[in-house]
Each structure stands twice: as structure tokens, then as C-alpha cells.
Design an enzyme around this catalytic site. Structure first.
Site, PDB file in Angstrom:
ATOM      1  CD  GLU A  62     -62.403  -9.813 -31.593  1.00  0.00           C
ATOM      2  OE1 GLU A  62     -63.397  -9.192 -32.016  1.00  0.00           O
ATOM      3  OE2 GLU A  62     -61.249  -9.364 -31.648  1.00  0.00           O
ATOM      4  CG  ASP A  63     -66.749  -7.922 -33.982  1.00  0.00           C
ATOM      5  OD1 ASP A  63     -65.576  -8.327 -33.835  1.00  0.00           O
ATOM      6  OD2 ASP A  63     -67.016  -6.748 -34.301  1.00  0.00           O
ATOM      7  CG  ASP A  66     -60.240  -8.757 -41.672  1.00  0.00           C
ATOM      8  OD1 ASP A  66     -59.978  -9.594 -42.535  1.00  0.00           O
ATOM      9  OD2 ASP A  66     -60.332  -7.537 -41.925  1.00  0.00           O
ATOM     10  CG  PHE A 115     -66.449  -3.991 -44.455  1.00  0.00           C
ATOM     11  CD1 PHE A 115     -65.304  -4.038 -43.682  1.00  0.00           C
ATOM     12  CD2 PHE A 115     -67.538  -3.260 -43.999  1.00  0.00           C
ATOM     13  CE1 PHE A 115     -65.231  -3.360 -42.475  1.00  0.00           C
ATOM     14  CE2 PHE A 115     -67.476  -2.572 -42.795  1.00  0.00           C
ATOM     15  CZ  PHE A 115     -66.311  -2.627 -42.033  1.00  0.00           C
ATOM     16  NE  ARG A 128     -71.416   0.084 -33.335  1.00  0.00           N
ATOM     17  CZ  ARG A 128     -70.185  -0.379 -33.496  1.00  0.00           C
ATOM     18  NH1 ARG A 128     -69.993  -1.671 -33.655  1.00  0.00           N
ATOM     19  NH2 ARG A 128     -69.150   0.430 -33.504  1.00  0.00           N
TER      20      ARG A 128
HETATM   21  P1  5GP Z   1     -58.564  -7.765 -37.239  1.00  0.00           P
HETATM   22  O1  5GP Z   1     -57.683  -7.144 -36.195  1.00  0.00           O
HETATM   23  O2  5GP Z   1     -58.736  -9.262 -37.098  1.00  0.00           O
HETATM   24  O3  5GP Z   1     -58.138  -7.365 -38.639  1.00  0.00           O
HETATM   25  O4  5GP Z   1     -59.967  -7.110 -37.107  1.00  0.00           O
HETATM   26  C1  5GP Z   1     -60.721  -7.245 -36.002  1.00  0.00           C
HETATM   27  C2  5GP Z   1     -61.750  -6.142 -35.921  1.00  0.00           C
HETATM   28  O5  5GP Z   1     -61.910  -5.422 -37.143  1.00  0.00           O
HETATM   29  C3  5GP Z   1     -63.086  -6.745 -35.631  1.00  0.00           C
HETATM   30  O6  5GP Z   1     -63.286  -6.922 -34.250  1.00  0.00           O
HETATM   31  C4  5GP Z   1     -64.021  -5.728 -36.247  1.00  0.00           C
HETATM   32  O7  5GP Z   1     -64.251  -4.690 -35.337  1.00  0.00           O
HETATM   33  C5  5GP Z   1     -63.248  -5.179 -37.432  1.00  0.00           C
HETATM   34  N1  5GP Z   1     -63.620  -5.872 -38.685  1.00  0.00           N
HETATM   35  C6  5GP Z   1     -62.908  -6.780 -39.388  1.00  0.00           C
HETATM   36  N2  5GP Z   1     -63.580  -7.195 -40.482  1.00  0.00           N
HETATM   37  C7  5GP Z   1     -64.761  -6.534 -40.451  1.00  0.00           C
HETATM   38  C8  5GP Z   1     -65.925  -6.538 -41.299  1.00  0.00           C
HETATM   39  O8  5GP Z   1     -66.049  -7.236 -42.330  1.00  0.00           O
HETATM   40  N3  5GP Z   1     -66.944  -5.719 -40.916  1.00  0.00           N
HETATM   41  C9  5GP Z   1     -66.893  -4.918 -39.810  1.00  0.00           C
HETATM   42  N4  5GP Z   1     -67.952  -4.159 -39.558  1.00  0.00           N
HETATM   43  N5  5GP Z   1     -65.824  -4.898 -38.998  1.00  0.00           N
HETATM   44  C10 5GP Z   1     -64.777  -5.687 -39.307  1.00  0.00           C
END
Ligand code: 5GP
Length: 141
Positions: A62-63, A66, A115, A128
Site C-alpha cells: 500500500e502507499d 489513513d 494530505f 505523482r
Molecule cells: P484509507 O482507506 O486508509 O482511508 O485510504 C487509503 C487510500 O486513500 C490510500 O491508498 C490513498 O490512495 C488515499 N490516501 C489516504 N491518505 C492520503 C494522503 O495523504 N494523500 C494521498 N495522495 N492519498 C491518500
């Protein structure tokens, strides 16, 4: 290695070059954010794996984690397919906004509630290609 598109592609490319064993690569695509910085809370698979993971060792890459909703959805989905093992590696962990428990087996950095973009991560498909991870100030303005 199963990369979660699109944000993990750059991290995964660097990570795989440091592994000492040969691995197969596949990708899953999810969307949850659209063109905003707030999670919709809804996760949708936009691309699925090309091969079965049954009986195979899986490392999900995963990147950023959150709220944890995407990760939980993916883990539930993959677990149902009965891999031999399932571990998670995330470049960034943003625990401040966690809504569901998410255990990361490996992570790069814990970051504060901001963010971030760059190194594969986008805002509305921009940034990106940055060679670093930076905080996007005033998203949307
Ligand atoms: P989650 O489901 O954990 O809330 O979010 C996962 C996805 O939301 C990540 O894989 C990413 O694509 C996006 N995301 C969450 N936080 C960030 C952030 O700070 N920056 C960016 N660019 N994407 C985020």
C-alpha cells in the site's frame, strides 16, 4: 507482491529491487477518494488480480494507510481467497484518522494528519511524479 494501484507503483518499484528473492507481481485497483482529500468511506475495486492467490504467500503493498477502510476491505477480500499467508507493507501510516483497526506488518514512516502527495501519491491525478513526499497545503485552492 500485490500492489494497490495507483499510489503504490513507485514504492513497489523501489521495494522489489531490494528483495533478495524472486517474486511475482500483480495489482489491485481501488478508489475511495475521487478528486477530494476526504475519504468517502466507500471502497470499490476497479481492477482485480489476474491470478489466483490460493495457497500462495501474499505481500500487499500500500502507499498510505489513513482511515484503514481500504486496507480492511482488501484484506477481507484476499483472505477469502485463502492465501498461504497474507502480510501488509505500507510506505506511510497516518494513524490519526484511523476508523478501523489495521495491523501493518511492515511500514516505512508514520506521518501526522496531513494530505501528502508525490512518489506515486496524487491529488486529483497530479503530483505523482514528484521524487519526494510533500504535504499539499490548501488542497483545492
Ligand atoms: P484509507 O482507506 O486508509 O482511508 O485510504 C487509503 C487510500 O486513500 C490510500 O491508498 C490513498 O490512495 C488515499 N490516501 C489516504 N491518505 C492520503 C494522503 O495523504 N494523500 C494521498 N495522495 N492519498 C491518500
Amino acid at each position: 507482491m500485490v500492489g494497490v494501484l495507483k499510489g503504490s507503483f513507485m514504492f513497489m518499484a523501489d521495494l522489489i529491487r531490494h528483495l533478495e528473492c524472486d517474486v511475482e507481481v500483480d495489482f489491485m485497483g481501488t478508489v475511495s477518494y475521487g478528486a477530494s482529500t476526504e475519504s468517502s468511506g466507500e471502497v470499490r475495486i476497479t481492477k482485480d488480480l489476474e491470478r489466483s492467490v490460493a495457497g500462495r504467500h501474499v505481500l500487499l503493498v500500500e502507499d498510505i494507510v489513513d482511515t484503514g477502510l481500504t486496507l480492511r476491505y482488501l484484506l477481507d477480500t484476499l483472505r477469502n481467497r485463502q492465501p498461504a499467508s497474507l502480510k501488509v507493507c505500507a510506505l506511510l501510516d497516518k494513524p490519526a484518522r484511523r476508523r478501523v483497526r489495521a495491523n501493518l506488518d511492515y511500514y516505512g514512516f508514520i506521518i501526522p494528519n496531513a494530505f501528502v502527495v508525490g512518489y506515486g501519491l496524487d491529488y486529483a491525478e497530479k503530483y505523482r511524479g514528484l521524487n519526494y513526499v510533500g504535504v499539499l497545503e490548501n488542497p483545492g485552492s
